[in-house]
Design a protein around this motif. Structure first.
Motif, PDB file in Angstrom:
ATOM      1  N   GLU A  99      89.995 -11.476  28.394  1.00  0.00           N
ATOM      2  CA  GLU A  99      89.505 -12.580  27.551  1.00  0.00           C
ATOM      3  C   GLU A  99      88.034 -12.384  27.202  1.00  0.00           C
ATOM      4  O   GLU A  99      87.630 -12.577  26.043  1.00  0.00           O
ATOM      5  N   GLU A 100      87.237 -12.013  28.185  1.00  0.00           N
ATOM      6  CA  GLU A 100      85.803 -11.799  27.943  1.00  0.00           C
ATOM      7  C   GLU A 100      85.572 -10.637  26.987  1.00  0.00           C
ATOM      8  O   GLU A 100      84.771 -10.729  26.038  1.00  0.00           O
ATOM      9  N   MET A 101      86.261  -9.539  27.210  1.00  0.00           N
ATOM     10  CA  MET A 101      86.019  -8.334  26.418  1.00  0.00           C
ATOM     11  C   MET A 101      86.576  -8.450  25.005  1.00  0.00           C
ATOM     12  O   MET A 101      86.056  -7.814  24.081  1.00  0.00           O
ATOM     13  N   GLN A 102      87.613  -9.253  24.824  1.00  0.00           N
ATOM     14  CA  GLN A 102      88.157  -9.425  23.480  1.00  0.00           C
ATOM     15  C   GLN A 102      87.115 -10.042  22.546  1.00  0.00           C
ATOM     16  O   GLN A 102      87.081  -9.747  21.351  1.00  0.00           O
ATOM     17  N   LEU A 103      86.255 -10.900  23.120  1.00  0.00           N
ATOM     18  CA  LEU A 103      85.190 -11.516  22.309  1.00  0.00           C
ATOM     19  C   LEU A 103      84.179 -10.478  21.837  1.00  0.00           C
ATOM     20  O   LEU A 103      83.489 -10.687  20.834  1.00  0.00           O
ATOM     21  N   LEU A 104      84.073  -9.351  22.575  1.00  0.00           N
ATOM     22  CA  LEU A 104      83.120  -8.305  22.207  1.00  0.00           C
ATOM     23  C   LEU A 104      83.757  -7.187  21.402  1.00  0.00           C
ATOM     24  O   LEU A 104      83.077  -6.232  21.002  1.00  0.00           O
ATOM     25  N   ALA A 105      85.062  -7.272  21.180  1.00  0.00           N
ATOM     26  CA  ALA A 105      85.762  -6.218  20.449  1.00  0.00           C
ATOM     27  C   ALA A 105      85.293  -6.151  18.999  1.00  0.00           C
ATOM     28  O   ALA A 105      84.846  -7.143  18.419  1.00  0.00           O
ATOM     29  N   LYS A 106      85.412  -4.955  18.405  1.00  0.00           N
ATOM     30  CA  LYS A 106      84.975  -4.746  17.028  1.00  0.00           C
ATOM     31  C   LYS A 106      86.129  -5.020  16.061  1.00  0.00           C
ATOM     32  O   LYS A 106      87.256  -4.606  16.299  1.00  0.00           O
ATOM     33  N   GLY A 107      85.803  -5.663  14.960  1.00  0.00           N
ATOM     34  CA  GLY A 107      86.767  -5.853  13.874  1.00  0.00           C
ATOM     35  C   GLY A 107      88.108  -6.361  14.342  1.00  0.00           C
ATOM     36  O   GLY A 107      88.224  -7.426  14.950  1.00  0.00           O
ATOM     37  N   GLN A 108      89.155  -5.553  14.091  1.00  0.00           N
ATOM     38  CA  GLN A 108      90.532  -5.939  14.416  1.00  0.00           C
ATOM     39  C   GLN A 108      91.016  -5.311  15.724  1.00  0.00           C
ATOM     40  O   GLN A 108      92.219  -5.256  15.980  1.00  0.00           O
ATOM     41  N   GLN A 109      90.096  -4.843  16.536  1.00  0.00           N
ATOM     42  CA  GLN A 109      90.496  -4.237  17.809  1.00  0.00           C
ATOM     43  C   GLN A 109      91.234  -5.254  18.683  1.00  0.00           C
ATOM     44  O   GLN A 109      90.868  -6.428  18.737  1.00  0.00           O
ATOM     45  N   GLN A 110      92.270  -4.765  19.370  1.00  0.00           N
ATOM     46  CA  GLN A 110      93.036  -5.619  20.268  1.00  0.00           C
ATOM     47  C   GLN A 110      93.072  -4.997  21.665  1.00  0.00           C
ATOM     48  O   GLN A 110      93.363  -3.811  21.822  1.00  0.00           O
ATOM     49  N   ILE A 111      92.752  -5.837  22.656  1.00  0.00           N
ATOM     50  CA  ILE A 111      92.822  -5.396  24.059  1.00  0.00           C
ATOM     51  C   ILE A 111      94.096  -5.965  24.643  1.00  0.00           C
ATOM     52  O   ILE A 111      94.271  -7.195  24.724  1.00  0.00           O
ATOM     53  N   HIS A 112      95.006  -5.101  25.039  1.00  0.00           N
ATOM     54  CA  HIS A 112      96.307  -5.541  25.527  1.00  0.00           C
ATOM     55  C   HIS A 112      96.374  -5.328  27.038  1.00  0.00           C
ATOM     56  O   HIS A 112      96.280  -4.196  27.533  1.00  0.00           O
ATOM     57  N   PHE A 113      96.519  -6.425  27.784  1.00  0.00           N
ATOM     58  CA  PHE A 113      96.548  -6.352  29.253  1.00  0.00           C
ATOM     59  C   PHE A 113      97.966  -6.521  29.774  1.00  0.00           C
ATOM     60  O   PHE A 113      98.717  -7.394  29.312  1.00  0.00           O
ATOM     61  N   THR A 114      98.329  -5.681  30.775  1.00  0.00           N
ATOM     62  CA  THR A 114      99.634  -5.768  31.416  1.00  0.00           C
ATOM     63  C   THR A 114      99.475  -5.567  32.913  1.00  0.00           C
ATOM     64  O   THR A 114      98.768  -4.637  33.347  1.00  0.00           O
ATOM     65  N   HIS A 115     100.113  -6.446  33.693  1.00  0.00           N
ATOM     66  CA  HIS A 115     100.164  -6.243  35.140  1.00  0.00           C
ATOM     67  C   HIS A 115     101.592  -5.895  35.523  1.00  0.00           C
ATOM     68  O   HIS A 115     102.528  -6.670  35.241  1.00  0.00           O
ATOM     69  N   ASN A 116     101.777  -4.756  36.186  1.00  0.00           N
ATOM     70  CA  ASN A 116     103.104  -4.302  36.578  1.00  0.00           C
ATOM     71  C   ASN A 116     103.370  -4.634  38.045  1.00  0.00           C
ATOM     72  O   ASN A 116     102.508  -4.442  38.903  1.00  0.00           O
ATOM     73  N   GLY A 117     104.554  -5.142  38.324  1.00  0.00           N
ATOM     74  CA  GLY A 117     104.929  -5.450  39.696  1.00  0.00           C
ATOM     75  C   GLY A 117     104.714  -6.920  40.025  1.00  0.00           C
ATOM     76  O   GLY A 117     103.998  -7.651  39.334  1.00  0.00           O
ATOM     77  N   THR A 118     105.291  -7.325  41.131  1.00  0.00           N
ATOM     78  CA  THR A 118     105.196  -8.727  41.553  1.00  0.00           C
ATOM     79  C   THR A 118     104.015  -8.973  42.481  1.00  0.00           C
ATOM     80  O   THR A 118     103.552 -10.103  42.621  1.00  0.00           O
TER      81      THR A 118
END
Length: 395
Positions: A261-280
């Protein structure tokens, strides 16, 4: 007869030379070994004075023996062996040991000389003497070399000590400067960033693109400079050993979501940061602050070195053996020839061009990860992207 034959055989085959003379030194017999030593045949020696073979010998006369050698009237004479020089037929001299015995035979006195060649012994002694002399010279030379080396080392030690003192002083000054600069510059930078943000806000009703544009430039410049100061501050803290780990349990998935969430605010233009957590499994036992700073640094690099429409993959995983965190971008990649230097301080790949940076970020990340007993690895292809992987053992 048998005894005489036996004695004759013993004399004939003796390994030492045996010569017999009368009172006046006339040679009466000589065995083969003595012939070989002096280089004469038996016929050439018999009847000649012993001086032919031993020029330096004052061969005993009757008075000579009776006055000098005979110890008692009843005991036969046995001269103590002494070293002399013999002369061969060719005129060469050689050393030997001579022992003389007085023998009574057939009513007369015969003097038997026993000659033991010392040529090999003397040669060995001379060789040992020369070797000993050589060793003494070698020891003396080595001792001198060692003393010179010790003196040189002492001088080098003094120079190194002086250099270390200078380095310590410079290091203290550098650390003080970095600490002061990081803190003193932080306040005006924060003020400038806040003011630029307020300008943007106040300019919204005016709908003036130029104000928004230049305010954005100010914010970007302040952000970059703040990053530089933070990097210097982190390095200074690492150098002086101030960075200590604070290991606690925390929710890794939640931390990943916050960072995204924090880094998405600093992303350039249309850049998308996609986060995934694997496992329980979500709980992790590490220093959450150091881990967060490390991940932010990697994502910041992904943002800087990727185009405005790229996708940044950020994944976390906890399994039975490891915690694995990856940050993958579609950016400019790292040239193969630069990859061996990637974690060195102040190093930047030669394809970064005018993209701002200090070259300290990856060095800081590697040191943070090492403090938490983890490891960092990467793979990269130029113009295709880079992936960094942080691995921590769960055992």
């Amino acid at each position: 007869m048998e005894k005489a034959a036996l004695l004759n055989a013993i004399v004939y085959n003796a390994i030492d030379g045996i010569i017999t003379t009368d009172d006046f030194g006339t040679v009466e017999s000589i065995n083969p070994t003595a012939c070989v030593l002096f280089g004469y045949s038996e016929q050439e020696v018999l009847g000649n004075n012993i001086a032919l073979l031993i020029p330096s010998l004052d061969w005993p006369s009757r008075d000579y023996f009776s006055s000098r050698y005979k110890t008692t009237v009843d005991s036969p004479f046995i001269e103590k062996a002494r070293e002399l020089k013999g002369r061969t037929k060719e005129g060469y001299q050689f050393p030997f040991k001579l022992g003389v015995s007085e023998v009574h035979y057939a009513g007369r006195k015969i003097y038997a000389g026993f000659i033991h060649d010392l040529s090999q012994q003397k040669a060995d002694e001379e060789r040992l003497k020369n070797y000993a002399s050589h060793l003494e010279e070698l020891v003396e030379l080595r001792t001198k070399t060692l003393n010179d080396t010790i003196k040189a080392l002492e001088k080098s030690k003094e120079k190194v000590s002086a250099t270390l003192e200078k380095e310590k002083t410079l290091s203290k000054l550098k650390n003080r400067f970095l600490s002061m600069a990081s803190h003193e510059f932080r306040t005006p930078l924060s003020t400038a960033q806040l003011s630029a943000s307020l300008i943007e806000k106040y300019a919204e009703p005016l709908e003036n693109a130029n104000i928004t544009k230049h305010a954005g430039k100010i914010i970007n410049a302040v952000t970059n400079l703040t990053t530089v100061l933070n990097d210097f501050l982190y390095i200074e803290q690492l150098e002086i050993g101030r960075v200590k780990t604070n290991i606690t349990y925390f929710d890794l998935k939640k931390l990943g979501e916050e960072i995204t969430e924090e880094m998405q605010l600093l992303a350039k233009g249309q850049q998308q940061i996609h986060f995934t957590h694997n496992g329980t499994q979500k709980l992790m036992h590490l220093d959450a602050n150091l881990l967060k700073n490390s991940i932010i640094n990697l994502i910041t690099n992904a943002i800087k070195y990727s185009n405005d429409t790229s996708r940044i993959e950020f994944t976390t995983e906890i399994n039975d053996t490891n915690c694995i965190i990856t940050v993958k971008d579609e950016g400019i990649g790292i040239p193969q020839e630069d990859q061996n230097h990637l974690f060195e301080p102040f190093f930047r790949a030669h394809n970064t061009g005018n993209i701002p940076g200090t070259g300290l970020g990856l060095n800081i990340v590697a040191r943070y990860i090492a403090l938490m007993n983890g490891c960092i690895s990467y793979s990269s292809i130029v113009n295709e992207g880079t992936q960094f992987t942080l691995t921590f053992s769960m055992k």
